[in-house]
Design a protein around this motif. Structure first.
Motif, short mmCIF file in Angstrom:
data_model
loop_
_atom_site.label_atom_id
_atom_site.label_comp_id
_atom_site.label_asym_id
_atom_site.label_seq_id
_atom_site.Cartn_x
_atom_site.Cartn_y
_atom_site.Cartn_z
N UNK A 60 0.86 -1.18 0.00
CA UNK A 60 0.00 0.00 0.00
C UNK A 60 0.89 1.23 0.00
N UNK A 61 0.56 2.20 -0.83
CA UNK A 61 1.37 3.40 -1.01
C UNK A 61 0.57 4.62 -0.55
N UNK A 62 1.30 5.58 0.01
CA UNK A 62 0.67 6.81 0.47
C UNK A 62 1.63 7.97 0.27
N UNK A 63 1.10 9.08 -0.23
CA UNK A 63 1.88 10.32 -0.35
C UNK A 63 1.28 11.30 0.65
N UNK A 64 2.13 11.91 1.47
CA UNK A 64 1.69 12.91 2.45
C UNK A 64 2.42 14.23 2.22
N UNK A 65 1.77 15.31 2.60
CA UNK A 65 2.41 16.62 2.56
C UNK A 65 3.16 16.79 3.87
N UNK A 66 4.48 16.95 3.78
CA UNK A 66 5.29 17.10 4.99
C UNK A 66 5.61 18.56 5.29
N UNK A 67 5.84 19.35 4.24
CA UNK A 67 6.17 20.77 4.41
C UNK A 67 5.48 21.55 3.29
N UNK A 68 4.32 22.09 3.58
CA UNK A 68 3.53 22.77 2.56
C UNK A 68 4.29 23.92 1.93
N UNK A 69 5.13 24.61 2.70
CA UNK A 69 5.86 25.75 2.16
C UNK A 69 6.84 25.36 1.05
N UNK A 70 7.21 24.08 0.98
CA UNK A 70 8.15 23.63 -0.05
C UNK A 70 7.45 23.04 -1.28
N UNK A 71 6.14 22.84 -1.20
CA UNK A 71 5.40 22.27 -2.33
C UNK A 71 5.26 23.35 -3.40
N UNK A 72 5.58 22.97 -4.62
CA UNK A 72 5.44 23.93 -5.73
C UNK A 72 4.76 23.26 -6.91
N UNK A 73 4.07 24.07 -7.68
CA UNK A 73 3.41 23.57 -8.89
C UNK A 73 4.48 23.46 -9.97
N UNK A 74 5.19 22.34 -9.95
CA UNK A 74 6.33 22.19 -10.85
C UNK A 74 6.13 21.09 -11.88
#
Length: 187
Positions: free
Chosen positions: A159-173
């Motif tokens: 089972x795989x899961x993606x979580x947001x760990x640091x929202x400030x580093x997330x970019x629409x790239x």
């Protein structure tokens, strides 16, 4: 009297024949050798094309957190066969990102489910929800001499899961691809 004599002669003849028959009995022994080398085989079985896709969607309302949605619905199973030497330690299956990178601000987790299937022996135990990065991390531990059975429905479902760990580093790239490497290893 003739009948009694016939019976006695028949009994004596039977005893003599049985003695001769038992004298024909002979025993032989055969020595058999058996050798089983150490075995460590593993593969990942899946339904579909073997690609898992996730999408990060904006929040439905202002102030809400983004939503991570799994786009593909596929099953992934780890199958293995293991034969250990007499004094060999148990084995583990480790996972790591071997190509590409998880986008900044996000984390990838893998959890191997408990064993299910038609195998036998000392099957491994799930290490629980494991954060996967560039260094190998155990996802299944305690594998002894065992086999899981082959194919979907045998072994450990992943089972795989993606979580947001640091929202400030997330970019629409745009799109990010990465590869996960699984290794059956001696402890």
């Amino acid at each position: 009297m003739k009948t009694i004599t016939t019976i006695i002669v028949a009994l004596l003849l039977g005893l003599v024949l049985c003695r001769n028959a038992s004298a024909q009995f002979n025993e032989k022994t055969v020595h058999i050798g058996f050798s089983l080398p150490e075995v460590a085989l593993m593969d990942v079985e899946y339904i579909g094309n073997g690609t898992l896709e996730f999408e990060l969607l904006p929040a439905a309302e202002s102030g809400g957190s983004p939503v991570i949605r799994q786009l593909t619905s596929q099953e992934f199973w780890i199958n293995y066969s293991s034969a250990l030497g007499k004094f060999s330690p148990d084995r583990s299956i480790v996972a790591q990102i071997a190509g590409g990178t998880v986008p900044e601000g996000l984390e990838l987790y893998i959890q191997a489910a408990d064993y299910s299937g038609n195998g036998e022996g000392k099957k491994g135990t799930s290490a629980g929800k494991v954060l996967v990065g560039s260094d190998p991390r155990p996802i299944i531990t305690g594998i002894g001499s065992a086999y899981t059975g082959n194919g979907i429905g045998n072994g450990h479902q992943l089972n795989f899961e993606i979580d947001i760990s640091q929202m400030e580093k997330v970019s629409a790239s745009g799109s990010h691809d990465f590869t996960i490497l699984y290794t059956l290893t001696d402890n």
